[in-house]
Design a protein around this motif. Structure first.
Motif, PDB file in Angstrom:
ATOM      1  N   SER A  29      -4.672   9.692 -35.751  1.00 16.46           N
ATOM      2  CA  SER A  29      -3.764   9.656 -34.606  1.00 16.46           C
ATOM      3  C   SER A  29      -2.560  10.568 -34.826  1.00 16.46           C
ATOM      4  O   SER A  29      -2.169  11.328 -33.936  1.00 16.46           O
ATOM      5  CB  SER A  29      -3.307   8.217 -34.357  1.00 16.46           C
ATOM      6  OG  SER A  29      -2.367   8.156 -33.316  1.00 16.46           O
ATOM      7  N   VAL A  32      -3.591  14.341 -34.561  1.00 16.09           N
ATOM      8  CA  VAL A  32      -3.859  14.796 -33.200  1.00 16.09           C
ATOM      9  C   VAL A  32      -2.576  14.868 -32.382  1.00 16.09           C
ATOM     10  O   VAL A  32      -2.353  15.812 -31.616  1.00 16.09           O
ATOM     11  CB  VAL A  32      -4.896  13.869 -32.532  1.00 16.09           C
ATOM     12  CG1 VAL A  32      -5.082  14.245 -31.068  1.00 16.09           C
ATOM     13  CG2 VAL A  32      -6.223  13.945 -33.267  1.00 16.09           C
ATOM     14  N   ARG A  36      -0.618  17.919 -30.227  1.00 15.04           N
ATOM     15  CA  ARG A  36      -0.101  17.797 -28.863  1.00 15.04           C
ATOM     16  C   ARG A  36       1.362  18.215 -28.791  1.00 15.04           C
ATOM     17  O   ARG A  36       1.781  18.946 -27.885  1.00 15.04           O
ATOM     18  CB  ARG A  36      -0.256  16.355 -28.379  1.00 15.04           C
ATOM     19  CG  ARG A  36       0.325  16.129 -26.989  1.00 15.04           C
ATOM     20  CD  ARG A  36       0.624  14.674 -26.737  1.00 15.04           C
ATOM     21  NE  ARG A  36       1.385  14.529 -25.508  1.00 15.04           N
ATOM     22  CZ  ARG A  36       2.695  14.713 -25.410  1.00 15.04           C
ATOM     23  NH1 ARG A  36       3.397  15.066 -26.484  1.00 15.04           N
ATOM     24  NH2 ARG A  36       3.316  14.570 -24.251  1.00 15.04           N
ATOM     25  N   LEU A  51      -3.298  13.227 -24.098  1.00 13.59           N
ATOM     26  CA  LEU A  51      -4.463  13.288 -24.974  1.00 13.59           C
ATOM     27  C   LEU A  51      -5.554  12.352 -24.471  1.00 13.59           C
ATOM     28  O   LEU A  51      -5.277  11.244 -24.011  1.00 13.59           O
ATOM     29  CB  LEU A  51      -4.079  12.891 -26.401  1.00 13.59           C
ATOM     30  CG  LEU A  51      -3.504  13.993 -27.289  1.00 13.59           C
ATOM     31  CD1 LEU A  51      -2.955  13.406 -28.572  1.00 13.59           C
ATOM     32  CD2 LEU A  51      -4.564  15.039 -27.597  1.00 13.59           C
ATOM     33  N   ASN A  53      -9.738  11.066 -25.430  1.00 14.86           N
ATOM     34  CA  ASN A  53     -10.941  11.102 -26.271  1.00 14.86           C
ATOM     35  C   ASN A  53     -11.925  10.051 -25.776  1.00 14.86           C
ATOM     36  O   ASN A  53     -12.574   9.358 -26.547  1.00 14.86           O
ATOM     37  CB  ASN A  53     -10.578  10.840 -27.739  1.00 14.86           C
ATOM     38  CG  ASN A  53     -11.770  11.040 -28.663  1.00 14.86           C
ATOM     39  OD1 ASN A  53     -12.676  11.796 -28.351  1.00 14.86           O
ATOM     40  ND2 ASN A  53     -11.775  10.343 -29.785  1.00 14.86           N
ATOM     41  N   TYR A  60     -11.762  15.542 -28.289  1.00 14.63           N
ATOM     42  CA  TYR A  60     -10.332  15.549 -28.010  1.00 14.63           C
ATOM     43  C   TYR A  60     -10.019  16.635 -26.977  1.00 14.63           C
ATOM     44  O   TYR A  60     -10.479  17.768 -27.098  1.00 14.63           O
ATOM     45  CB  TYR A  60      -9.535  15.834 -29.277  1.00 14.63           C
ATOM     46  CG  TYR A  60      -9.567  14.713 -30.289  1.00 14.63           C
ATOM     47  CD1 TYR A  60     -10.084  14.919 -31.556  1.00 14.63           C
ATOM     48  CD2 TYR A  60      -9.065  13.454 -29.974  1.00 14.63           C
ATOM     49  CE1 TYR A  60     -10.116  13.902 -32.487  1.00 14.63           C
ATOM     50  CE2 TYR A  60      -9.099  12.435 -30.892  1.00 14.63           C
ATOM     51  CZ  TYR A  60      -9.626  12.656 -32.148  1.00 14.63           C
ATOM     52  OH  TYR A  60      -9.660  11.647 -33.059  1.00 14.63           O
ATOM     53  N   CYS A  61      -9.219  16.272 -26.009  1.00 19.52           N
ATOM     54  CA  CYS A  61      -8.822  17.252 -25.000  1.00 19.52           C
ATOM     55  C   CYS A  61      -7.524  16.788 -24.334  1.00 19.52           C
ATOM     56  O   CYS A  61      -7.086  15.645 -24.500  1.00 19.52           O
ATOM     57  CB  CYS A  61      -9.915  17.443 -23.951  1.00 19.52           C
ATOM     58  SG  CYS A  61     -10.315  15.951 -23.018  1.00 19.52           S
ATOM     59  N   THR A  99      -8.790  22.133 -23.713  1.00 21.32           N
ATOM     60  CA  THR A  99      -8.705  21.869 -25.147  1.00 21.32           C
ATOM     61  C   THR A  99      -8.209  23.120 -25.851  1.00 21.32           C
ATOM     62  O   THR A  99      -7.937  24.151 -25.217  1.00 21.32           O
ATOM     63  CB  THR A  99     -10.067  21.437 -25.716  1.00 21.32           C
ATOM     64  OG1 THR A  99      -9.904  21.015 -27.074  1.00 21.32           O
ATOM     65  CG2 THR A  99     -11.074  22.576 -25.673  1.00 21.32           C
ATOM     66  N   LEU A 103      -7.693  21.081 -31.673  1.00 26.52           N
ATOM     67  CA  LEU A 103      -8.296  19.815 -31.254  1.00 26.52           C
ATOM     68  C   LEU A 103      -9.799  19.799 -31.516  1.00 26.52           C
ATOM     69  O   LEU A 103     -10.364  18.768 -31.906  1.00 26.52           O
ATOM     70  CB  LEU A 103      -8.029  19.577 -29.766  1.00 26.52           C
ATOM     71  CG  LEU A 103      -6.631  19.094 -29.378  1.00 26.52           C
ATOM     72  CD1 LEU A 103      -6.546  18.899 -27.873  1.00 26.52           C
ATOM     73  CD2 LEU A 103      -6.280  17.790 -30.093  1.00 26.52           C
ATOM     74  N   TYR A 107     -11.642  17.087 -33.932  1.00 23.24           N
ATOM     75  CA  TYR A 107     -12.735  16.220 -33.468  1.00 23.24           C
ATOM     76  C   TYR A 107     -13.935  16.313 -34.404  1.00 23.24           C
ATOM     77  O   TYR A 107     -14.553  15.299 -34.749  1.00 23.24           O
ATOM     78  CB  TYR A 107     -13.144  16.620 -32.053  1.00 23.24           C
ATOM     79  CG  TYR A 107     -14.277  15.783 -31.506  1.00 23.24           C
ATOM     80  CD1 TYR A 107     -15.565  16.290 -31.409  1.00 23.24           C
ATOM     81  CD2 TYR A 107     -14.056  14.468 -31.106  1.00 23.24           C
ATOM     82  CE1 TYR A 107     -16.602  15.521 -30.919  1.00 23.24           C
ATOM     83  CE2 TYR A 107     -15.088  13.688 -30.617  1.00 23.24           C
ATOM     84  CZ  TYR A 107     -16.356  14.218 -30.523  1.00 23.24           C
ATOM     85  OH  TYR A 107     -17.372  13.448 -30.046  1.00 23.24           O
TER      86      TYR A 107
END
Length: 296
Positions: A29, A32, A36, A51, A53, A60-61, A99, A103, A107
């Motif tokens: 977390s 990621v 961001r 974010l 998922n 992840y996007c 994305t 990311l 992922y």
């Protein structure tokens, strides 16, 4: 509840696993969200980057509502992606999915660890299920192995023109020294020659009570060792219930096979090559009862 004589520092493995899982999730977390924050600071606008998922299809996007995008960004989504290094993934009536390389790598990294955990669990479950039917599996494997051996050797016998050997009555002492092989061939040498397009020259071996000893001479590489190996190997194959590479074979059952092929000294035992050969020949003559003798 643990016994008093057990280590008071004992920690439940399930608790350790739970802590590890939560630590992994926390690291994932934080990693990621750091990505961001990096891209959010580059935009310098009020455009939110949420974010997401929720689907394995995209991993992840960032999710951007369309109405918010049109409010804060001039231009279309594709120009926006090219400008800030995003990759466009998907759009519908209400949102865009985009994305970035970081990311995508995240992922792959974290999902691969999850895959390993899942693989371990599946392997553990499979092993547990197999143990319940291990006896049946062993029986099936043994049957399949026997069928595989029989069918493979049957096919080999057809392809290489092997014949069925004739076994003499072992109760007749007059026939206990009979070994008749017509056009015998060494199976491995013959197969090797087939790959090199060379022809194997078959040999006869006719032994009985009147001919119990052969003295085989010849130049190097003339086939002396191949000759005696062929006779011994065909006897083993015949007694194993296999067809043999020959045009005809008649033999009596044997209970021992002795060989004296090759030589080497044993310096540690103070024995020369000649001494080693004599000791081995002495061992053969001492323990043989009803035997065919080859001397090269």
């Amino acid at each position: 509840n643990k016994n008093e004589n057990e280590d008071h520092h004992y920690i439940d493995p399930k608790l350790i696993q739970c802590v590890n899982d939560r630590a992994d999730n926390y690291i994932e977390s934080e990693y990621v969200h750091a990505i961001r924050s990096k891209y959010a600071s580059q935009l310098h606008s009020q455009l939110p980057l949420k974010l997401d998922n929720s689907t394995d299809l995209y991993g992840y996007c960032f999710v951007i509502p369309i109405y918010t995008f049109k409010r804060y960004v001039v231009g279309d989504i594709h120009a926006f992606c090219r400008r800030f290094g995003f990759t466009f993934l998907h759009s519908n009536k209400s949102l865009f999915r985009i994305t970035c390389p970081e990311l995508q790598r995240a992922y792959i990294q974290f999902s691969s660890e999850e895959i390993k955990k899942r693989e371990y669990q599946l392997r553990t479950d499979l092993t547990k299920d197999l143990r319940q039917c291990a006896e049946d599996l062993h029986e099936i494997s043994a049957t399949l192995a026997e069928l595989d051996l029989s069918s493979s050797y049957a096919q080999l016998s057809l392809d290489r023109h092997y014949v069925r050997p004739h076994v003499l009555d072992e109760t007749d002492y007059s026939k206990c020294n009979v070994l008749h092989i017509r056009n015998g061939r060494h199976p491995m040498v013959e197969m090797g020659n087939s790959f090199s397009l060379a022809s194997f020259v078959p040999n006869d071996c006719l032994m009985d009570n009147s001919k119990r000893t052969f003295v085989i001479t010849g130049a190097n590489m003339s086939g002396k060792s191949t000759y005696i190996r062929t006779a011994a190997l065909l006897v083993i194959m015949a007694q194993a219930g296999l067809f043999v590479p020959a045009s005809e074979m008649t033999f009596a059952i044997v209970d021992q096979l002795f060989s004296r092929v090759g030589s080497t000294d044993q310096i540690a035992k103070d024995q020369s090559s000649f001494m080693v050969e004599m000791n081995e020949c002495s061992h053969i003559l001492k323990f043989c009862v009803c035997v065919y003798v080859y001397i090269c």
